[in-house]
Design an enzyme around this catalytic site. Structure first.
Site, PDB file in Angstrom:
ATOM      1  CG  ASP A  41      -1.762   1.228   1.368  1.00 40.64           C
ATOM      2  OD1 ASP A  41      -1.738   2.076   0.451  1.00 40.64           O
ATOM      3  OD2 ASP A  41      -2.449   1.355   2.397  1.00 40.64           O
ATOM      4  CG  HIS A  73      32.283  17.563   3.089  1.00 42.46           C
ATOM      5  ND1 HIS A  73      33.285  17.490   4.039  1.00 42.46           N
ATOM      6  CD2 HIS A  73      31.506  18.607   3.452  1.00 42.46           C
ATOM      7  CE1 HIS A  73      33.122  18.455   4.925  1.00 42.46           C
ATOM      8  NE2 HIS A  73      32.038  19.147   4.596  1.00 42.46           N
ATOM      9  CD  GLU A  93      34.175  12.392   7.459  1.00 43.28           C
ATOM     10  OE1 GLU A  93      34.962  12.055   6.547  1.00 43.28           O
ATOM     11  OE2 GLU A  93      33.988  13.581   7.805  1.00 43.28           O
ATOM     12  CD  GLU A 146      34.582  15.726  10.977  1.00 45.91           C
ATOM     13  OE1 GLU A 146      34.794  16.848  11.469  1.00 45.91           O
ATOM     14  OE2 GLU A 146      35.072  15.368   9.894  1.00 45.91           O
ATOM     15  NE  ARG A 179      38.965  20.021   4.588  1.00 49.84           N
ATOM     16  CZ  ARG A 179      40.083  19.568   4.068  1.00 49.84           C
ATOM     17  NH1 ARG A 179      41.029  20.425   3.701  1.00 49.84           N
ATOM     18  NH2 ARG A 179      40.283  18.277   3.875  1.00 49.84           N
ATOM     19  CD  GLU A 193      31.279  16.080   8.863  1.00 47.16           C
ATOM     20  OE1 GLU A 193      32.416  16.343   8.405  1.00 47.16           O
ATOM     21  OE2 GLU A 193      30.461  16.966   9.200  1.00 47.16           O
ATOM     22  CD  GLU A 215      34.741  12.848   2.654  1.00 52.98           C
ATOM     23  OE1 GLU A 215      35.792  12.455   2.116  1.00 52.98           O
ATOM     24  OE2 GLU A 215      34.607  14.003   3.122  1.00 52.98           O
ATOM     25  NE  ARG A 274      34.326  21.952   2.297  1.00 54.30           N
ATOM     26  CZ  ARG A 274      34.866  21.067   3.122  1.00 54.30           C
ATOM     27  NH1 ARG A 274      35.359  19.922   2.665  1.00 54.30           N
ATOM     28  NH2 ARG A 274      34.928  21.304   4.419  1.00 54.30           N
ATOM     29  CD  GLU A 311      35.276  17.733  -0.087  1.00 48.26           C
ATOM     30  OE1 GLU A 311      35.220  16.988   0.890  1.00 48.26           O
ATOM     31  OE2 GLU A 311      36.076  18.698  -0.171  1.00 48.26           O
TER      32      GLU A 311
END
Length: 469
Positions: free
Chosen positions: A51, A268, A219, A211, A338, A132, A130, A359, A357
Site C-alpha cells: 500500500d 561532503h 565520520e 569529527e 574548505r 557526519e 562523507e 561541500r 568535492e
C-alpha cells in the site's frame, strides 16, 4: 548476484525471513518482511504488493496499490536480527502500467544514470559521500501548544565537564574534537563496531574518526561507487550506524545542526565522470583538472541554489549553512580551500583520483535525489560549457567587504532554496530524470510540512529575547 544466486545465498545462510526495503520521498527507509518461502525466482519480476498511500509524498488513497520488486544485486544479511534475515532494496512498480513509479526516489537516480549514457558526455558517474553524525546518550524533545523544547546529552559533551559525579574528564573542547586519541575520543570502539558491521554487509570502509564538534561527532567514510549504488550504500550506512549505536545504548542523529555553538554535520560529496574506463576530470588545467571538469563545476555552481533544495533539504540545514562560520556557503571553487562550496582534493596526483568535492550537502538529504540533482547540474555545465570563473584561493575570512560582494552565496533558508528550485529546474527535466510533477510535489511538501510548520511555532530563544519587551 542474480535471482538464482540470491535464493542459493539465502539457503546457505539458513535465512528464514526476506526483508525488502524502499525509500520514501524525504529519504527514510521503510521495509516489509515475508517468510522465506514467499520469495521465488518469479518474485524478482512479479514483486510483492504494498500500500503506497501511507508513504510520505506517494500515492493517493484511490491509487494506493503498488508493487515492490526486489533488486537481487542489493542482497545482504541483516546483522542485527535474531532470526537470519535476507535483505534487499526494492523498486516501486505501478501494477497497472508495469512501469516504474515516477515518485520512487531510486527510479529518479536510475534515470539520472541512464541520461548520463544517453548524453554521450560520459558513461559512469562516481559519487563518494562523507556523512557526519552525532552520537548521543539521551535525547528529549516535545512541541505542544503551550511549550516546546529539546534536550540532548552525551557523556562526551564538553558541557558535562562540571558534573559532580561520575566525571573522569577527557572531553573534546568545542570545535577541537578533530582526531583526538582515546580517552578523549570516547567512541573508537563503537565506530570500529559500526565499520565492521558495514564490511559484513558489503560496504567498503576507508576510515573512521572523531569529527570537530564535541558531544560525539563522528565520520565514517565508505568507498565511492556509481551513483545509484552509492545512494543505496548511504541508506545501508545510516541503517547500520543507527542500529549499532542502539545496541550500545546510544542514539545517533544525522541532523545537520543539533548543537548550538559547535560544528554541524555535513555530507561532503566527491564526484567524477568516466568514459570507457578513463577518468574525464584529470587534465593539465587548474588543480590538475580537465576542461570537462571545469564546465561540470560551472554547472554545479550555477545551479547550486536549486540543488541544495535536495542536498540540504531541511530547515535545520540552514543552521549549519550560515555565512561567516565553518560551512561552505560561498559559491566558488578552490583547491584545498574548505570555505568554498567546491573543493578539489589534492591528496593524489593519479588521474584516477581526480575529482571534485561539493561541500554544502548534509546527511539529512535523500541521497537518490541529491546525487541525481548534482549530476544533472554538472552535466548541464558540460553541455553548455559554463565557465566557473576564477578560483577562490584566498581565506574567505580575510576578504574585504568589496571582494566578498563578488562571491555569490547559497540560499539562507530552506524556503529560499525551494524558491530557487522553483525558478531554476529546467536542467533537472532533461531526459525526464525529474518531472515537473515530482519537483512541484517536493516544493509543496517541504513548504507545508517543514517551512510553514516551523514558521508558525515560537522558538525557545524568542522568549529570552522578547518575553519582557
Amino acid at each position: 548476484m542474480d535471482a538464482k544466486g540470491v535464493l542459493e545465498f539465502a539457503k546457505q545462510n539458513n535465512a528464514k525471513i526476506v526483508d525488502i526495503r524502499f525509500t520514501d520521498l524525504p529519504g527514510l527507509w521503510h521495509h516489509v518482511s515475508f517468510p522465506m518461502h514467499q520469495l521465488k525466482e518469479s518474485s524478482f519480476e512479479d514483486g510483492f504488493g504494498i500500500d503506497g498511500s501511507s508513504i510520505r509524498g506517494w500515492a493517493a488513497i484511490h491509487e494506493s496499490d503498488m508493487l515492490l520488486v526486489p533488486d537481487p544485486t542489493t542482497a545482504f544479511l541483516d546483522p542485527f536480527r535474531d532470526v537470519p534475515t535476507l535483505c534487499m532494496i526494492g523498486d516501486i512498480i505501478d501494477p497497472i502500467t508495469k512501469q516504474a513509479y515516477p515518485r520512487d526516489p531510486r527510479h529518479i537516480a536510475r534515470k539520472a544514470e541512464a541520461y548520463l549514457g544517453y548524453s554521450k558526455l560520459a558513461d559512469q558517474a562516481f559519487f563518494g559521500a562523507e556523512a557526519e553524525f552525532f552520537i548521543f546518550d539521551n535525547v528529549r524533545f516535545d512541541q505542544r501548544e503551550q511549550h516546546g523544547f529539546y534536550f540532548i546529552d552525551a557523556e562526551e559533551g564538553r558541557w558535562n565537564s562540571g558534573r559532580e559525579t561520575h566525571n573522569l574528564g577527557y572531553r573534546p573542547r568545542y570545535k577541537e574534537g578533530y582526531f583526538p586519541v582515546p580517552p578523549t575520543d570516547h567512541y573508537l570502539d563503537l565506530r570500529t563496531e559500526m565499520a565492521l558491521r558495514m564490511e559484513e554487509c558489503g560496504l567498503k570502509v576507508e576510515c573512521h574518526h572523531h569529527e570537530v564538534a564535541t558531544g560525539g561527532q563522528t565520520e565514517i567514510d565508505i568507498q565511492y561507487d556509481q551513483l545509484l549504488r552509492s545512494a543505496d550504500n548511504m541508506m545501508l550506512f545510516k541503517y547500520i550506524v543507527r542500529n549499532v549505536a542502539y545496541q550500545y545504548g546510544k542514539t545517533v542523529t544525522f541532523m545537520p545542526k543539533p548543537i548550538f555553538g559547535d560544528n554541524g554535520s555535513g555530507m561532503h560529496t566527491h564526484q567524477s565522470l568516466w568514459s570507457q574506463g578513463k577518468p574525464l576530470f584529470a587534465g593539465d588545467g587548474y588543480a590538475g583538472l580537465s576542461q570537462t571538469a571545469m564546465w561540470y563545476i560551472g554547472g554545479l555552481l550555477k545551479h547550486a541554489p536549486a540543488v541544495v533544495a535536495f542536498a540540504a533539504p531541511t530547515t535545520n540545514s540552514y543552521k549549519r549553512l550560515v555565512p561567516g562560520f565553518e560551512a561552505p556557503v560561498n559559491l566558488a571553487y578552490s583547491r584545498r580551500n574548505r570555505s568554498a562550496a567546491i573543493r578539489i582534493p589534492m591528496y593524489s596526483a593519479s588521474p584516477k583520483a581526480k575529482r571534485i568535492e561539493f561541500r554544502p550537502p548534509d546527511p539529512s538529504c535523500n541521497p537518490y535525489l541529491a546525487f541525481a540533482a548534482m549530476l544533472m547540474a554538472g552535466l548541464d555545465g558540460i553541455a553548455n560549457k559554463i565557465d566557473p570563473g576564477p578560483p577562490l584561493d584566498k581565506d574567505i575570512y580575510d576578504l574585504s567587504p568589496e571582494e566578498l560582494k563578488g562571491v555569490p552565496s547559497l540560499p539562507a533558508s530552506l524556503e529560499e532554496a525551494l524558491r530557487a528550485l522553483e525558478a531554476d529546474h529546467e536542467f533537472l527535466l532533461k531526459g525526464d530524470v525529474f518531472t515537473e510533477e515530482v519537483i512541484q510535489l517536493w516544493i509543496d511538501y517541504k513548504m507545508k510540512n517543514e517551512v510553514q510548520a516551523v514558521r508558525q511555532r515560537p522558538h525557545p530563544y524568542e522568549f529570552q529575547l522578547y518575553y519582557d519587551i
